[in-house]
Design a protein around this motif. Structure first.
Motif, PDB file in Angstrom:
ATOM      1  N   LEU A  53      78.459  20.214  35.309  1.00  0.00           N
ATOM      2  CA  LEU A  53      77.468  20.537  34.291  1.00  0.00           C
ATOM      3  C   LEU A  53      76.274  21.236  34.920  1.00  0.00           C
ATOM      4  O   LEU A  53      75.861  20.893  36.027  1.00  0.00           O
ATOM      5  CB  LEU A  53      76.980  19.269  33.578  1.00  0.00           C
ATOM      6  N   SER A  54      75.705  22.186  34.207  1.00  0.00           N
ATOM      7  CA  SER A  54      74.455  22.807  34.622  1.00  0.00           C
ATOM      8  C   SER A  54      73.293  21.945  34.134  1.00  0.00           C
ATOM      9  O   SER A  54      73.460  21.048  33.298  1.00  0.00           O
ATOM     10  CB  SER A  54      74.343  24.213  34.030  1.00  0.00           C
ATOM     11  N   ALA A  55      72.092  22.237  34.652  1.00  0.00           N
ATOM     12  CA  ALA A  55      70.902  21.528  34.174  1.00  0.00           C
ATOM     13  C   ALA A  55      70.716  21.739  32.671  1.00  0.00           C
ATOM     14  O   ALA A  55      70.287  20.836  31.951  1.00  0.00           O
ATOM     15  CB  ALA A  55      69.668  22.002  34.947  1.00  0.00           C
ATOM     16  N   LYS A  56      71.060  22.939  32.196  1.00  0.00           N
ATOM     17  CA  LYS A  56      70.940  23.239  30.771  1.00  0.00           C
ATOM     18  C   LYS A  56      71.883  22.380  29.942  1.00  0.00           C
ATOM     19  O   LYS A  56      71.577  22.039  28.782  1.00  0.00           O
ATOM     20  CB  LYS A  56      71.237  24.727  30.554  1.00  0.00           C
ATOM     21  N   GLN A  57      73.030  22.003  30.502  1.00  0.00           N
ATOM     22  CA  GLN A  57      73.981  21.149  29.784  1.00  0.00           C
ATOM     23  C   GLN A  57      73.610  19.673  29.895  1.00  0.00           C
ATOM     24  O   GLN A  57      73.878  18.892  28.976  1.00  0.00           O
ATOM     25  CB  GLN A  57      75.394  21.389  30.323  1.00  0.00           C
ATOM     26  N   ILE A  58      73.013  19.287  31.020  1.00  0.00           N
ATOM     27  CA  ILE A  58      72.608  17.896  31.202  1.00  0.00           C
ATOM     28  C   ILE A  58      71.436  17.538  30.288  1.00  0.00           C
ATOM     29  O   ILE A  58      71.371  16.425  29.742  1.00  0.00           O
ATOM     30  CB  ILE A  58      72.224  17.642  32.674  1.00  0.00           C
ATOM     31  N   ALA A  59      70.512  18.474  30.103  1.00  0.00           N
ATOM     32  CA  ALA A  59      69.268  18.196  29.382  1.00  0.00           C
ATOM     33  C   ALA A  59      69.486  17.658  27.962  1.00  0.00           C
ATOM     34  O   ALA A  59      68.855  16.657  27.579  1.00  0.00           O
ATOM     35  CB  ALA A  59      68.382  19.437  29.360  1.00  0.00           C
ATOM     36  N   PRO A  60      70.351  18.276  27.124  1.00  0.00           N
ATOM     37  CA  PRO A  60      70.514  17.719  25.783  1.00  0.00           C
ATOM     38  C   PRO A  60      71.126  16.319  25.784  1.00  0.00           C
ATOM     39  O   PRO A  60      70.815  15.512  24.904  1.00  0.00           O
ATOM     40  CB  PRO A  60      71.424  18.734  25.078  1.00  0.00           C
ATOM     41  N   PHE A  61      71.988  16.035  26.758  1.00  0.00           N
ATOM     42  CA  PHE A  61      72.532  14.677  26.857  1.00  0.00           C
ATOM     43  C   PHE A  61      71.403  13.691  27.129  1.00  0.00           C
ATOM     44  O   PHE A  61      71.324  12.623  26.510  1.00  0.00           O
ATOM     45  CB  PHE A  61      73.585  14.614  27.953  1.00  0.00           C
ATOM     46  N   GLY A  62      70.500  14.057  28.058  1.00  0.00           N
ATOM     47  CA  GLY A  62      69.355  13.202  28.331  1.00  0.00           C
ATOM     48  C   GLY A  62      68.457  13.029  27.116  1.00  0.00           C
ATOM     49  O   GLY A  62      67.956  11.934  26.849  1.00  0.00           O
ATOM     50  N   GLN A  63      68.263  14.106  26.359  1.00  0.00           N
ATOM     51  CA  GLN A  63      67.442  14.017  25.153  1.00  0.00           C
ATOM     52  C   GLN A  63      68.078  13.097  24.127  1.00  0.00           C
ATOM     53  O   GLN A  63      67.390  12.332  23.442  1.00  0.00           O
ATOM     54  CB  GLN A  63      67.233  15.409  24.556  1.00  0.00           C
ATOM     55  N   CYS A  64      69.402  13.148  24.031  1.00  0.00           N
ATOM     56  CA  CYS A  64      70.126  12.251  23.120  1.00  0.00           C
ATOM     57  C   CYS A  64      69.936  10.801  23.550  1.00  0.00           C
ATOM     58  O   CYS A  64      69.758   9.911  22.710  1.00  0.00           O
ATOM     59  CB  CYS A  64      71.600  12.620  23.088  1.00  0.00           C
ATOM     60  N   LEU A  65      69.954  10.547  24.857  1.00  0.00           N
ATOM     61  CA  LEU A  65      69.707   9.195  25.356  1.00  0.00           C
ATOM     62  C   LEU A  65      68.292   8.751  25.023  1.00  0.00           C
ATOM     63  O   LEU A  65      68.064   7.612  24.615  1.00  0.00           O
ATOM     64  CB  LEU A  65      69.923   9.149  26.870  1.00  0.00           C
ATOM     65  N   LEU A  66      67.322   9.656  25.215  1.00  0.00           N
ATOM     66  CA  LEU A  66      65.921   9.339  24.912  1.00  0.00           C
ATOM     67  C   LEU A  66      65.758   8.987  23.439  1.00  0.00           C
ATOM     68  O   LEU A  66      64.949   8.113  23.082  1.00  0.00           O
ATOM     69  CB  LEU A  66      65.040  10.531  25.284  1.00  0.00           C
ATOM     70  N   GLN A  67      66.527   9.624  22.589  1.00  0.00           N
ATOM     71  CA  GLN A  67      66.449   9.396  21.136  1.00  0.00           C
ATOM     72  C   GLN A  67      67.382   8.277  20.681  1.00  0.00           C
ATOM     73  O   GLN A  67      67.707   8.186  19.501  1.00  0.00           O
ATOM     74  CB  GLN A  67      66.771  10.708  20.406  1.00  0.00           C
ATOM     75  N   ILE A 137      67.261  11.905  34.282  1.00  0.00           N
ATOM     76  CA  ILE A 137      66.285  10.819  34.274  1.00  0.00           C
ATOM     77  C   ILE A 137      65.631  10.756  32.904  1.00  0.00           C
ATOM     78  O   ILE A 137      65.158  11.778  32.386  1.00  0.00           O
ATOM     79  CB  ILE A 137      65.221  11.026  35.360  1.00  0.00           C
ATOM     80  N   VAL A 138      65.591   9.569  32.329  1.00  0.00           N
ATOM     81  CA  VAL A 138      65.006   9.379  30.999  1.00  0.00           C
ATOM     82  C   VAL A 138      63.778   8.481  31.135  1.00  0.00           C
ATOM     83  O   VAL A 138      63.868   7.348  31.623  1.00  0.00           O
ATOM     84  CB  VAL A 138      66.031   8.755  30.036  1.00  0.00           C
ATOM     85  N   ASP A 139      62.641   8.998  30.715  1.00  0.00           N
ATOM     86  CA  ASP A 139      61.357   8.307  30.845  1.00  0.00           C
ATOM     87  C   ASP A 139      60.732   8.197  29.454  1.00  0.00           C
ATOM     88  O   ASP A 139      60.116   9.146  28.956  1.00  0.00           O
ATOM     89  CB  ASP A 139      60.445   9.091  31.795  1.00  0.00           C
ATOM     90  N   GLU A 140      60.884   7.035  28.837  1.00  0.00           N
ATOM     91  CA  GLU A 140      60.390   6.856  27.467  1.00  0.00           C
ATOM     92  C   GLU A 140      58.873   6.853  27.405  1.00  0.00           C
ATOM     93  O   GLU A 140      58.283   7.335  26.439  1.00  0.00           O
ATOM     94  CB  GLU A 140      60.938   5.547  26.880  1.00  0.00           C
ATOM     95  N   LYS A 141      58.226   6.359  28.450  1.00  0.00           N
ATOM     96  CA  LYS A 141      56.763   6.306  28.453  1.00  0.00           C
ATOM     97  C   LYS A 141      56.177   7.690  28.237  1.00  0.00           C
ATOM     98  O   LYS A 141      55.192   7.855  27.491  1.00  0.00           O
ATOM     99  CB  LYS A 141      56.261   5.720  29.769  1.00  0.00           C
ATOM    100  N   ARG A 142      56.762   8.702  28.870  1.00  0.00           N
ATOM    101  CA  ARG A 142      56.246  10.066  28.791  1.00  0.00           C
ATOM    102  C   ARG A 142      57.025  10.922  27.791  1.00  0.00           C
ATOM    103  O   ARG A 142      56.790  12.118  27.710  1.00  0.00           O
ATOM    104  CB  ARG A 142      56.285  10.708  30.177  1.00  0.00           C
TER     105      ARG A 142
END
Length: 300
Positions: A53-67, A137-142
């Motif tokens: 996966l590229s960083a561009k592909q990882i990012a939406p997965f992380g955003q889904c985790l954050l949400q 990395i998922v950081d809910e505080k920020r």
């Protein structure tokens, strides 16, 4: 787990996730294909690693985790399971690291717990990671997701750099328009330099080291170097060429041959310099994700 999913569904876990995760989150490759996932000789995706996966592909997965598994108003991942998966479930300390090291923060369901400064009622920081410091990395505080691909063997050092610089910057006030424009211009101007060629002739011949070391076949306009038993790298003088999942180029400068190889789907490089002395040569190999080594070569 991958083998169990395939046995129950009749699909590899990669194919199973295409309509359920990769497509909804926009994680498909630019050509429309699904991300590559390494497989065993039996055709089973290895599961625990090998997903490209590229960083561009990882990012939406992380955003889904954050949400909490929510994406475009739809619950893509079960929230109750995800809350358990991304929280401390077992102790993973083994005495090899200080008590406050990231490796001692605990483990969830395939997710690592991170050193954290979360506030009351906030979820502690967590991550998914891979070899050579690939991170989500998922950081809910920020309200923040960090997607990172790299070639750094020391994962702990890479995490400390992220905490020291990225998270600290996130806690600062917002940049003004001039600073933001300056940053955008710097990002736009970023480029990968390739070896320059001074026009001098290459020292044509076959140069090899003893044993299993590297060998170079040097011709007037190109250099061939075996990467493994199945693949050669071809370096053309003065121009970058793509082939076999890599991009390469070489050039002579002040009597030294400089060769550069960049992997296209990972952040690894081979940066090589060969110095000549008659029929003898000295080849130094370094680069991102590489331990620097020097070899003695002899012209055959």
């Amino acid at each position: 787990v991958s083998a169990m999913v395939q046995k129950v569904t009749g699909m590899t876990i990669r194919d199973y996730l295409i309509p359920r995760l990769f497509e909804p989150l926009g994680m498909m490759n630019e050509d429309g294909s699904a991300p590559k996932w390494d497989s065993s000789p039996d055709g089973i995706n290895v599961g625990g690693w090998g997903l490209w996966l590229s960083a561009k592909q990882i990012a939406p997965f992380g955003q889904c985790l954050l949400q909490r598994g929510l994406w475009d108003g739809k619950q893509i991942l079960p929230r109750e399971w995800l809350d358990r998966a991304t929280t401390y479930q077992i102790d993973n300390g083994n005495g090899d690291h200080p008590h406050d090291h990231d490796w001692n923060m605990g483990y969830g369901y395939q997710f690592w717990m991170c050193k954290t400064d979360h506030g009351e009622g906030q979820k502690p920081r967590f991550r998914g990671d891979g070899a050579f410091s690939q991170f989500c990395i998922v950081d809910e505080k920020r309200d923040m997701v960090i997607a990172c691909v790299s070639g750094v063997p020391d994962i702990g050092k890479a995490l400390d750099l992220i905490y020291t610089h990225l998270l600290a910057a996130a806690d600062m006030g917002g940049a003004d328009e001039a600073d933001q424009a300056d940053l955008q211009q710097k990002l736009t101007d970023l480029s990968y330099p390739w070896p320059e060629h001074d026009g001098s002739k290459l020292p044509v011949g076959v140069y090899a080291s003893e044993g299993d070391g590297p060998a170079l076949t040097i011709e007037a306009d190109r250099v061939t170097m075996p990467l493994n038993d199945h693949q050669n790298a071809l370096f053309y003088v003065g121009r970058a060429e793509e082939g076999g999942g890599v991009m390469t180029c070489c050039g002579m400068q002040e009597g030294k041959l400089h060769m550069l190889l960049r992997v296209l789907n990972a952040p690894f490089t081979l940066d090589m310099t060969c110095r000549f002395d008659g029929d003898a040569a000295e080849l130094t190999i370094s680069g991102v994700g590489q331990e620097t080594k020097t070899y003695k070569l002899t012209k055959k």
